[in-house]
Scaffold this motif. Structure first.
Motif, PDB file in Angstrom:
ATOM      1  N   THR A  69      -1.490  -1.130  -2.556  1.00 48.33           N
ATOM      2  CA  THR A  69      -2.383  -0.937  -3.699  1.00 48.33           C
ATOM      3  C   THR A  69      -2.309   0.492  -4.210  1.00 48.33           C
ATOM      4  OG1 THR A  69      -3.895  -2.679  -2.953  1.00 48.33           O
ATOM      5  CG2 THR A  69      -4.794  -0.998  -4.443  1.00 48.33           C
ATOM      6  N   HIS A  70      -2.346   1.439  -3.283  1.00 51.86           N
ATOM      7  CA  HIS A  70      -2.259   2.850  -3.682  1.00 51.86           C
ATOM      8  C   HIS A  70      -0.931   3.139  -4.367  1.00 51.86           C
ATOM      9  CE1 HIS A  70      -3.112   7.133  -3.556  1.00 51.86           C
ATOM     10  NE2 HIS A  70      -1.920   7.338  -3.030  1.00 51.86           N
ATOM     11  N   ALA A  71       0.145   2.596  -3.820  1.00 59.12           N
ATOM     12  CA  ALA A  71       1.466   2.814  -4.403  1.00 59.12           C
ATOM     13  C   ALA A  71       1.526   2.268  -5.821  1.00 59.12           C
ATOM     14  CB  ALA A  71       2.531   2.160  -3.534  1.00 59.12           C
ATOM     15  N   SER A  72       0.964   1.081  -6.023  1.00 61.79           N
ATOM     16  CA  SER A  72       1.006   0.468  -7.346  1.00 61.79           C
ATOM     17  C   SER A  72       0.178   1.251  -8.354  1.00 61.79           C
ATOM     18  CB  SER A  72       0.500  -0.971  -7.260  1.00 61.79           C
ATOM     19  OG  SER A  72       1.346  -1.746  -6.440  1.00 61.79           O
ATOM     20  N   GLN A  73      -0.983   1.737  -7.923  1.00 59.24           N
ATOM     21  CA  GLN A  73      -1.832   2.513  -8.828  1.00 59.24           C
ATOM     22  C   GLN A  73      -1.154   3.817  -9.239  1.00 59.24           C
ATOM     23  OE1 GLN A  73      -5.466   2.894  -6.560  1.00 59.24           O
ATOM     24  NE2 GLN A  73      -6.313   0.987  -7.351  1.00 59.24           N
ATOM     25  N   VAL A  74      -0.564   4.500  -8.264  1.00 59.03           N
ATOM     26  CA  VAL A  74       0.097   5.772  -8.571  1.00 59.03           C
ATOM     27  C   VAL A  74       1.326   5.539  -9.441  1.00 59.03           C
ATOM     28  CG1 VAL A  74       1.280   7.774  -7.580  1.00 59.03           C
ATOM     29  CG2 VAL A  74      -0.770   6.874  -6.479  1.00 59.03           C
ATOM     30  N   ALA A  75       2.116   4.515  -9.108  1.00 60.37           N
ATOM     31  CA  ALA A  75       3.319   4.228  -9.893  1.00 60.37           C
ATOM     32  C   ALA A  75       2.963   3.856 -11.324  1.00 60.37           C
ATOM     33  CB  ALA A  75       4.110   3.096  -9.229  1.00 60.37           C
ATOM     34  N   ASP A  76       1.876   3.099 -11.493  1.00 58.11           N
ATOM     35  CA  ASP A  76       1.462   2.665 -12.824  1.00 58.11           C
ATOM     36  C   ASP A  76       1.023   3.853 -13.684  1.00 58.11           C
ATOM     37  OD1 ASP A  76       0.759   0.705 -14.816  1.00 58.11           O
ATOM     38  OD2 ASP A  76      -1.331   1.062 -14.298  1.00 58.11           O
ATOM     39  N   ARG A  77       0.342   4.822 -13.067  1.00 56.48           N
ATOM     40  CA  ARG A  77      -0.224   5.928 -13.846  1.00 56.48           C
ATOM     41  C   ARG A  77       0.682   7.155 -13.894  1.00 56.48           C
ATOM     42  NH1 ARG A  77      -6.150   5.478 -10.877  1.00 56.48           N
ATOM     43  NH2 ARG A  77      -6.687   3.386 -11.660  1.00 56.48           N
ATOM     44  N   HIS A  78       1.457   7.361 -12.835  1.00 55.04           N
ATOM     45  CA  HIS A  78       2.227   8.610 -12.754  1.00 55.04           C
ATOM     46  C   HIS A  78       3.718   8.407 -12.505  1.00 55.04           C
ATOM     47  CE1 HIS A  78      -1.700  10.589 -12.609  1.00 55.04           C
ATOM     48  NE2 HIS A  78      -2.037   9.751 -11.644  1.00 55.04           N
ATOM     49  N   GLY A  79       4.177   7.175 -12.377  1.00 57.63           N
ATOM     50  CA  GLY A  79       5.590   6.917 -12.182  1.00 57.63           C
ATOM     51  C   GLY A  79       5.948   6.636 -10.738  1.00 57.63           C
ATOM     52  N   VAL A  80       7.088   5.955 -10.553  1.00 54.71           N
ATOM     53  CA  VAL A  80       7.521   5.540  -9.213  1.00 54.71           C
ATOM     54  C   VAL A  80       7.858   6.741  -8.336  1.00 54.71           C
ATOM     55  CG1 VAL A  80       9.296   4.269  -7.947  1.00 54.71           C
ATOM     56  CG2 VAL A  80       8.341   3.301 -10.021  1.00 54.71           C
ATOM     57  N   MET A  81       8.437   7.800  -8.910  1.00 53.42           N
ATOM     58  CA  MET A  81       8.809   8.972  -8.109  1.00 53.42           C
ATOM     59  C   MET A  81       7.578   9.617  -7.478  1.00 53.42           C
ATOM     60  SD  MET A  81      12.029   9.176  -8.000  1.00 53.42           S
ATOM     61  CE  MET A  81      12.076  10.767  -7.185  1.00 53.42           C
ATOM     62  N   ALA A  82       6.486   9.692  -8.240  1.00 49.76           N
ATOM     63  CA  ALA A  82       5.249  10.255  -7.699  1.00 49.76           C
ATOM     64  C   ALA A  82       4.727   9.385  -6.557  1.00 49.76           C
ATOM     65  CB  ALA A  82       4.201  10.380  -8.800  1.00 49.76           C
ATOM     66  N   ALA A  83       4.810   8.072  -6.729  1.00 49.31           N
ATOM     67  CA  ALA A  83       4.376   7.168  -5.664  1.00 49.31           C
ATOM     68  C   ALA A  83       5.247   7.315  -4.423  1.00 49.31           C
ATOM     69  CB  ALA A  83       4.407   5.726  -6.165  1.00 49.31           C
ATOM     70  N   TYR A  86       6.495  -1.957  -2.434  1.00 49.23           N
ATOM     71  CA  TYR A  86       5.092  -1.607  -2.655  1.00 49.23           C
ATOM     72  C   TYR A  86       4.618  -1.655  -4.104  1.00 49.23           C
ATOM     73  CZ  TYR A  86       5.276   0.015   2.142  1.00 49.23           C
ATOM     74  OH  TYR A  86       5.424   0.073   3.489  1.00 49.23           O
ATOM     75  N   ALA A  87       5.411  -1.152  -5.037  1.00 50.49           N
ATOM     76  CA  ALA A  87       4.942  -1.049  -6.420  1.00 50.49           C
ATOM     77  C   ALA A  87       4.837  -2.442  -7.040  1.00 50.49           C
ATOM     78  CB  ALA A  87       5.886  -0.165  -7.233  1.00 50.49           C
ATOM     79  N   ARG A  88       3.620  -2.959  -7.134  1.00 53.49           N
ATOM     80  CA  ARG A  88       3.382  -4.294  -7.687  1.00 53.49           C
ATOM     81  C   ARG A  88       2.197  -4.224  -8.658  1.00 53.49           C
ATOM     82  NH1 ARG A  88       7.269  -4.744  -4.917  1.00 53.49           N
ATOM     83  NH2 ARG A  88       7.890  -6.473  -3.580  1.00 53.49           N
ATOM     84  N   SER A  89       2.130  -5.192  -9.525  1.00 58.51           N
ATOM     85  CA  SER A  89       0.965  -5.275 -10.404  1.00 58.51           C
ATOM     86  C   SER A  89      -0.124  -6.068  -9.693  1.00 58.51           C
ATOM     87  CB  SER A  89       1.342  -5.960 -11.722  1.00 58.51           C
ATOM     88  OG  SER A  89       1.789  -7.282 -11.471  1.00 58.51           O
ATOM     89  N   ARG A  90      -1.358  -5.684  -9.909  1.00 58.09           N
ATOM     90  CA  ARG A  90      -2.459  -6.415  -9.307  1.00 58.09           C
ATOM     91  C   ARG A  90      -2.751  -7.660 -10.129  1.00 58.09           C
ATOM     92  NH1 ARG A  90      -6.546  -5.176 -12.723  1.00 58.09           N
ATOM     93  NH2 ARG A  90      -6.461  -3.156 -13.753  1.00 58.09           N
ATOM     94  N   ASP A  91      -3.489  -8.600  -9.544  1.00 59.22           N
ATOM     95  CA  ASP A  91      -3.824  -9.836 -10.234  1.00 59.22           C
ATOM     96  C   ASP A  91      -4.579  -9.525 -11.517  1.00 59.22           C
ATOM     97  OD1 ASP A  91      -2.651 -11.241  -8.227  1.00 59.22           O
ATOM     98  OD2 ASP A  91      -4.514 -11.728  -7.179  1.00 59.22           O
ATOM     99  N   GLY A  92      -4.171 -10.139 -12.605  1.00 59.31           N
ATOM    100  CA  GLY A  92      -4.846  -9.949 -13.875  1.00 59.31           C
ATOM    101  C   GLY A  92      -4.325  -8.790 -14.695  1.00 59.31           C
ATOM    102  N   GLN A  93      -3.494  -7.935 -14.084  1.00 52.63           N
ATOM    103  CA  GLN A  93      -3.023  -6.760 -14.817  1.00 52.63           C
ATOM    104  C   GLN A  93      -2.103  -7.162 -15.963  1.00 52.63           C
ATOM    105  OE1 GLN A  93      -0.553  -3.927 -12.669  1.00 52.63           O
ATOM    106  NE2 GLN A  93      -1.610  -2.234 -13.671  1.00 52.63           N
ATOM    107  N   ASP A  94      -1.304  -8.201 -15.776  1.00 55.99           N
ATOM    108  CA  ASP A  94      -0.392  -8.616 -16.832  1.00 55.99           C
ATOM    109  C   ASP A  94      -1.184  -9.097 -18.051  1.00 55.99           C
ATOM    110  OD1 ASP A  94       2.407  -8.950 -17.548  1.00 55.99           O
ATOM    111  OD2 ASP A  94       1.962 -11.087 -17.626  1.00 55.99           O
TER     112      ASP A  94
END
Length: 407
Positions: free
Chosen positions: A318-332, A348-356
């Motif tokens: 979850t943390h990885a996905s949030q960071v990747a979504d807001r700051h990019g995969v490299m930051a995650a 790790y980098a996944r979208s949460r349910d409902g995000q799409d």
């Protein structure tokens, strides 16, 4: 021995055996010892050709001792494992040792290295599937076997590895459970101190559970609002031990302010005033054990929070996905301690349910906003042409009398 023209060969020697066949002999370039060709020849010319070819291979540096590949897979595997073990993590050593003993040596160990072909490897993999091994375990066993053969190639025992063109069983695709912030907070609300803080570090710092268990007072930098991750508490055959993180890398992690405040209160109230003191201990003041901690604290909180099939690893995802979504995969990747961002994306980098659905909603809102702007622009009154305005202004300033006279 003289050749057909009466001159002694520059390299090697040929002689006729009592059987009538011909034998070629040469000096091993590594040991200097006299060696015989691996087989005999029908004619003296065939033996001469073999020696000429062997000499050329030695000069080019492509020569391999024909007898080198006669060592068995088990004999070479044991040498490889002994040399590789000091560079492997403790749990990896245990895993590889078990795979060699239980699944590689019984079927492949008696083969000579040079006798193994890709078909043998494929048949071996099929036997593992029939034995009921999981796809993950089969792939790991194959990785060990391929490393054994790769080292044999590197040491010039064989020319090529038989571990090529092999199709491995596919891993089942399992998606991590990506939680919303509200779900995380609901989970934390059902945990007592200090386990609520421990879960916060998983969810908002992306720690592995073993890294969280291994945190010490000296790893916390309250002044700069960060922690240093340089250890992991692991278990092997029931024995606990401290090791470097999975990536072997020490990494700093900046924390949100509210988490720093929680850490400060925890250090003041619950942690011994020693640099080496662990932040989290069990009731007996001993390091936490994963299975016991999950059963006693985490899984109960998951049930009370109305969640399902949530694991500590899901909080890291979850943390990885949030960071990747807001700051990019490299930051995650940096926060998770991955040397390669592809690992972050793959695991790790996944979208949460409902995000799409939220993305589609936002795209629609952006479209409507742009459409409204275009409509507003189309309805706006056009500004008069500059020349027309100037003529109207000049006409209004004319003398009425002069106009009449002119008429």
């Amino acid at each position: 021995m003289p050749n057909s023209k009466g001159r002694r060969r520059r390299f090697g020697a040929v002689r006729q055996l009592k059987s009538g066949r011909w034998q070629a002999r040469y000096r091993d370039p590594a040991t200097g010892e006299l060696q015989a060709a691996p087989y005999t020849f029908d004619t003296k010319t065939d033996a001469d050709v073999w020696l000429t070819t062997t000499e050329a291979e030695i000069i080019r540096g492509t020569f391999r001792d024909p007898d080198a590949g006669k060592i068995t897979v088990k004999e070479w595997g044991e040498r490889w494992f002994q040399a590789a073990s000091p560079h492997l993590k403790r749990r990896t050593v245990t895993l590889y040792a078990g795979l060699l003993r239980l699944w590689i040596y019984p079927r492949m160990g008696a083969y000579e290295l040079s006798a193994v072909r890709p078909i043998h490897v494929k048949e071996w993999l099929l036997s593992l599937q029939k034995a009921g091994l999981s796809a993950s375990r089969i792939r790991t066993a194959y990785r060990v076997l391929s490393q054994v053969f790769a080292s044999a190639v590197d040491n010039e025992l064989i020319a090529v590895t038989p571990c090529r063109g092999i199709k491995l069983p596919r891993l089942p695709e399992t998606e991590p459970h990506i939680l919303s912030t509200a779900e995380i907070e609901r989970l934390i609300s059902h945990l007592r101190p200090p386990h609520d803080l421990l879960v916060k570090l998983l969810a908002y710092a992306g720690l592995r559970i073993g890294e969280a268990f291994a945190l010490r007072r000296m790893d916390v930098d309250l002044a700069n609002g960060m922690i240093w991750v340089d250890e992991a508490l692991l278990e092997d055959a029931g024995q606990q031990f401290f090791d470097t993180p999975k990536s072997h890398q020490k990494r700093p992690l900046a924390l949100p302010t509210y988490l720093v405040k929680h850490l400060r209160a925890h250090l003041d109230a619950r942690v011994e005033d020693e640099p080496e003191a662990l932040l989290f201990l069990g009731r007996t003041r001993r390091p936490l054990r994963y299975k016991s901690w999950r059963r006693t604290h985490f899984d109960k909180a998951v049930d009370l929070a109305g969640l399902k099939d949530v694991t500590p690893q899901d909080l890291r995802a979850t943390h990885a996905s949030q960071v990747a979504d807001r700051h990019g995969v490299m930051a995650a990747a940096r926060r998770l301690g991955h040397a390669n961002a592809s690992v972050t994306t793959r695991h790790y980098a996944r979208s949460r349910d409902g995000q799409d659905a939220e993305i589609a909603k936002q795209l629609n809102a952006d479209h409507q906003k742009a459409q409204r702007a275009r409509t507003k622009k189309a309805k706006a009154p056009k500004r008069p042409n500059g020349n027309v305005a100037r003529k109207l202004h000049d006409h209004s300033n004319e003398d009425p009398k002069s106009t009449e006279q002119g008429a």
